[in-house]
Write a protein that holds these residues in place. Structure first.
Motif: not given
Length: 356
Positions: A245-258
């Motif tokens: 399970y990936a924390p939601i904040k880390e997923v969003m951060e990965a998306i922002k970092n492209k």
């Protein structure tokens, strides 16, 4: 004519034109088809034996008090149109779901048949009550499970427009008085007077806000060339919980970092059409193991799945992918509703990534 009303009209037209579906015994072919469809689409949440609460606090479909009072049209409409803004999706093809009208009525008829519940003919007239007193009683007796605004917490959403469009006042009152066997919903016949029951019923009815919004236009599904977000980006780094399970904040951060990844929406396809995380590919939980990786050609690219459960549907898809050798896989821990509650962006019926 508004599309939603057209669909409802088709439901009743189909029912009256083929009235024998309701009264005639199901054929062997009907039973086999309905059994397959139930296990494929419904068992994840309602349980293999229809007892409910397998995921998302889904109600028991073997409850005598529920199935004896839920008409075939009501049950079929619940399957077809779902409960907007809840984990119960629309399954009719017109809304992006996997089932046609005939399959939905056959499934509803089979559920009624399997419950072996004798139908109780409830009236369909309005029930008058004191809304102010009903609101106070609701706050005392119902909020814990059904939510402050009837949005549903561990019990069905009572303010849901799709529910109130088909549930009669007598249906609501019967549930309050008698409860739902095989569930945590107790009967209040020894707790509330008839007047108090009428007051709560009237209050719940007052939560209806209409149901006339036209569904969003169905968008084309993404092609395999669109699956990978940021194909030239770096690999993301997740601190997985329980190795999955990936924390939601880390997923969003990965998306922002492209970062380079694939997002999978494992809810029903109708839910993807309604709203999804930008760039997400619809691969619903009921896909077969043979087809689960169709279009996924790179086993090294990170694959992040999500659902509303927040884990049941996405766990199912990730388990299949891992079985086929996809090791860089994870599930968004907080699920889709957690994503929305965090204020993160969503799209409806569009194929595009989050823009910085």
């Amino acid at each position: 004519m508004i599309r939603i009303l057209t669909c409802i009209l088709l439901f009743f037209t189909f029912h009256f034109a083929l009235g024998q579906i309701r009264n005639a015994p199901l054929t062997k072919s009907d039973i086999e088809s309905a059994t397959r469809n139930y296990q494929k689409y419904c068992a994840l949440c309602h349980g293999k034996n229809r007892k409910g609460n397998a995921a998302d606090y889904a109600p028991s479909l073997s409850s005598n008090s529920l199935m004896s009072t839920m008409t075939l049209n009501f049950l079929a409409s619940s399957i077809a149109f779902g409960r907007p803004n809840t984990a119960m999706a629309a399954y009719i093809k017109d809304y992006g779901g996997p089932l046609d009208m005939k399959e939905i009525f056959t499934l509803a008829s089979w559920l009624k048949y399997e419950s072996d519940a004798e139908t109780i003919d409830l009236g369909d007239g309005p029930i008058a009550g004191d809304l102010w007193n009903g609101a106070n009683l609701y706050a005392q007796e119902c909020i814990k499970c059904h939510g402050k605004k009837g949005e549903g917490i561990t019990a069905p959403a009572l303010s849901n427009a799709a529910f109130l469009a088909f549930a009669t006042d007598e249906y609501i009152k019967y549930a309050i008085v008698n409860g739902r066997d095989d569930t945590k919903m107790i009967g209040f016949k020894e707790i509330l007077t008839e007047k108090e029951t009428n007051d709560i019923t009237a209050y719940i009815r007052s939560l209806a806000g209409g149901w006339s919004k036209e569904p969003k236009k169905l968008a084309p599904y993404p092609t395999p060339k669109q699956y990978v977000l940021n194909p030239q980006g770096k690999d993301p780094n997740f601190n997985l919980i329980e190795g999955r399970y990936a924390p939601i904040k880390e997923v969003m951060e990965a998306i922002k970092n492209k970062d380079k990844m694939i997002l999978l929406d494992t809810r029903t396809t109708s839910e993807w059409h309604n709203a999804h995380i930008p760039g997400a590919v619809p691969i619903p939980y009921y896909v077969t193991e043979k087809d689960v990786d169709k279009g996924l050609t790179d086993k090294d690219t990170w694959i992040i799945a999500y659902c509303a459960c927040p884990h049941a549907a996405s766990d199912t898809v990730i388990d299949m992918l891992r079985k086929k050798g996809y090791k860089n896989t994870a599930v968004i821990n907080e699920g889709f509703f957690g994503w929305i509650n965090a204020g993160y962006p969503i799209n409806a019926g569009e194929i595009k990534e989050i823009e910085n």
